[in-house]
Design an enzyme around this catalytic site. Structure first.
Site, PDB file in Angstrom:
ATOM      1  N   LYS A 196     -33.790  13.505   0.650  1.00 32.94           N
ATOM      2  CA  LYS A 196     -33.718  14.584   0.383  1.00 32.94           C
ATOM      3  C   LYS A 196     -32.578  14.596   0.117  1.00 32.94           C
ATOM      4  O   LYS A 196     -32.088  15.007  -0.337  1.00 32.94           O
ATOM      5  CB  LYS A 196     -35.166  15.101   0.887  1.00 32.94           C
ATOM      6  N   SER A 388     -42.130  14.437  -6.889  1.00 33.76           N
ATOM      7  CA  SER A 388     -41.584  15.751  -5.852  1.00 33.76           C
ATOM      8  C   SER A 388     -42.810  16.341  -6.428  1.00 33.76           C
ATOM      9  O   SER A 388     -43.885  16.277  -6.696  1.00 33.76           O
ATOM     10  CB  SER A 388     -40.475  16.469  -6.599  1.00 33.76           C
TER      11      SER A 388
END
Length: 597
Positions: A196, A388
């Site tokens: 991330k 996402s």
């Protein structure tokens, strides 16, 4: 004195009356344009469909009659992928259309638009099977993306002084760590997942190994697809293509011809002669070119009315608190709810083109997609990017379809906050003093600069622990949502999650995607799952009335449209700078802005 007031009053009255008449005249012109736009366009015999992507390529075409007017606020300044695909499909069986003329120098679209280009390219390959011609020419050369699209043509031509820019796929990422240090601001990051990397640009000076690994993986996949496509159409091996690119061998149009990337070096008048010959028009007669915009308004004999509907719900843009043509808001949940409750809607195709955004709004939309999938077939169709939060809202679908050049995954969550303690106290000279009734009343400090999201102090250790718990819980929820939708365990999803971005090809291998294909593939699957013999497409959310849009522009949205009109391609840089201020808080968002060149 009386005479003065008399003339002053008369002047004021004249201005008011004149302004009213001008307003009335303008309104009548607008109504006239709107009514004339409803009239079908007549296609002449021996016509050629001209495709010019001189506007930004969006998933959905605008229904506004003002869309072709080049004035600020008059249209969406974009052309719809669906409009192009439908026009090519119609032209396949239209006897009045002799062929297609690709007049494309560059392609402007969100996140590079490679998946959208692939869908158009595949539709053009279908068109070629009819025996009709496709030829390409441009006076200003071809960008890498434009050449990939044009490479499907029977013949490709170029102006003698124009160039083809094929350099490979990649770019640079900007890091703000040193800048923030200089102004006395520090990024405070709470995240889950080693991949991330959404926040790295604020606390690092370069890419982490994990970020580089995932970036090179999906960029290489997409580049290999482009090379393969060019190789197949032009009869040049992939090794030869890479060699000429690395050697920067294509500097002029004649180089492109020598290396067999194009078929001829000619001027526009010579191209027009070729088009006349192909369409059987005499040399002294005018070419009958028809634009995609006009052709889309011509009658389609194959169109039949059906009470059965497949609703294509467009989810385009970042996920936030407001819905617009370029952003996804909580209102989209209401749109899906209406489609679920509508008995004439037999299936839903959720077209996602989003890098994610607000975790909360993503979950609100997820809930309605989940409920809809329990009542009727729901198929997710992924565009250029569905990552996402974009993946979050798609995961409850019965089937997930993605183009082979789609970027997806990025299953993770982060919190990004900015502390300006050094800036506020030592550079500007502000001081703060907290008070409150409870232990956490002043959680995270205050924001004395008001317009800038910078807090007065860093988080305490206990505050960091609280935020990490919130982020961990959000990640666990994300994993649960995906695991349930994909019929896998959370452990299996965690292995391919951790914020990692995937190409659709790899995502299909690891189970995040079911089928490789475009929007038309998703619609076909929806039709089969709903058991429909006949159907019609309805596009949602409903687009606003064009006259209402103009009034809205006058009352608040004209600024954005004007900036887009004035800045053109440079608007994206303005928008990126503006979006930096919206990256804070808890987000399910793609690691960075992706612009594949």
């Amino acid at each position: 004195m009386k005479s003065f007031f008399k003339f002053t009053f008369a002047s004021i009255l004249g201005v008011i009356v004149g302004g009213f008449l001008l307003l009335l005249l303008g309104f009548m012109i607008i109504v006239g344009i709107a009514s004339s736009a409803d009239k079908p366009v007549t296609v002449k015999n021996k016509s050629i469909l001209e495709i010019k992507l001189n506007k930004s390529l969006a998933d959905r075409g605008s229904e506004s009659p003002f869309d072709d007017l080049d004035i600020p606020g008059s249209g969406s300044s974009s052309i719809g992928l669906t409009t192009i695909l439908e026009s090519i499909e119609k032209a396949k069986t239209d006897e009045k259309i002799k062929g297609i003329y690709l007049n494309v120098s560059d392609v402007s679209a969100n996140f590079g638009g490679i998946a959208s280009i692939e869908e158009i390219r595949n539709k053009l390959k279908e068109f070629k099977e009819t025996g009709k011609f496709i030829v390409s020419y441009n006076n200003f050369g071809y960008s890498q993306k434009a050449y990939y699209l044009n490479s499907v043509s029977d013949s490709i031509y170029l102006n003698p002084e124009a160039m083809i820019f094929i350099l490979g796929m990649g770019g640079e990422k900007t890091f703000y760590n040193n800048f923030l240090k200089k102004i006395g601001v520090e990024a405070q990051v709470i995240r889950v997942g080693k991949y991330k990397s959404a926040t790295e640009q604020f606390f690092r000076d370069n890419m982490s190994d994990e970020s580089r690994e995932q970036t090179m993986a999906y960029v290489s996949d997409i580049w290999n697809q482009i090379l393969k496509g060019i190789s197949e159409e032009r009869g040049i091996s992939i090794d030869e293509l890479n060699d000429m690119i690395d050697a920067f061998a294509i500097k002029k149009a004649k180089d492109a011809k020598n290396y067999k990337l194009i078929d001829g070096v000619i001027y526009q008048d010579e191209m027009n002669s070729i088009l006349r010959k192909l369409s059987d028009i005499k040399e002294d007669k005018k070419l009958r070119l028809i634009s995609v915009s006009d052709y889309s308004k011509s009658p389609d004999p194959s169109t039949k009315f059906s009470k059965n509907k497949i609703a294509v719900v467009y989810a385009s843009g970042s996920i936030g608190n407001e819905q617009s043509e370029t952003a996804i808001g909580p209102e989209l949940a209401g749109t899906i709810r209406k489609a679920r409750r509508d008995s004439t809607v037999k299936a839903i195709v959720l077209r996602v083109n989003s890098p994610g955004g607000s975790a909360l709004v993503s979950d609100i939309i997820w809930r309605e997609v989940e409920l809809a999938s329990q009542e009727k077939p729901v198929i997710a169709s992924m565009g250029n990017v569905a990552a996402s939060g974009g993946y979050y809202i798609a995961c409850p679908a019965d089937t997930i379809v993605a183009d082979k050049n789609t970027i997806t995954g990025s299953i993770g969550i982060y919190g990004l906050f900015f502390s300006g303690e050094e800036l506020i106290k030592n550079k500007i000279g502000f001081t703060t003093d907290s008070y409150g009734t409870n232990k956490h009343t002043a959680f995270g400090g205050s924001f004395p600069l008001m317009v800038v999201p910078v807090s007065s102090r860093k988080f305490t250790e206990s505050e960091k622990i609280i935020l990490q718990d919130i982020i961990n819980d959000g990640y666990d929820t994300f994993l649960t949502r995906v695991a349930t939708g994909r019929n896998k365990s959370k452990k299996e999803i965690h292995e391919v999650a951790q914020g990692r971005v995937w190409s659709a090809i790899d995502a299909k291998e690891n189970g995040l995607v079911d089928v490789l294909g475009g929007l038309e593939t998703a619609i076909e699957i929806a039709k089969e799952k709903a058991g429909l013999e006949d159907y019609r497409i309805v596009s949602l959310p409903k687009q606003k009335d064009p006259i209402e849009e103009i009034i809205k522009d006058l009352t608040g949205e004209a600024k954005t449209r004007f900036l887009k009109f004035e800045l053109g391609e440079n608007y994206k840089y303005y928008n990126k700078a503006k979006n930096l201020l919206n990256l804070g808080g808890i987000q399910t968002r793609l690691p960075y802005e992706i612009e594949l060149n």
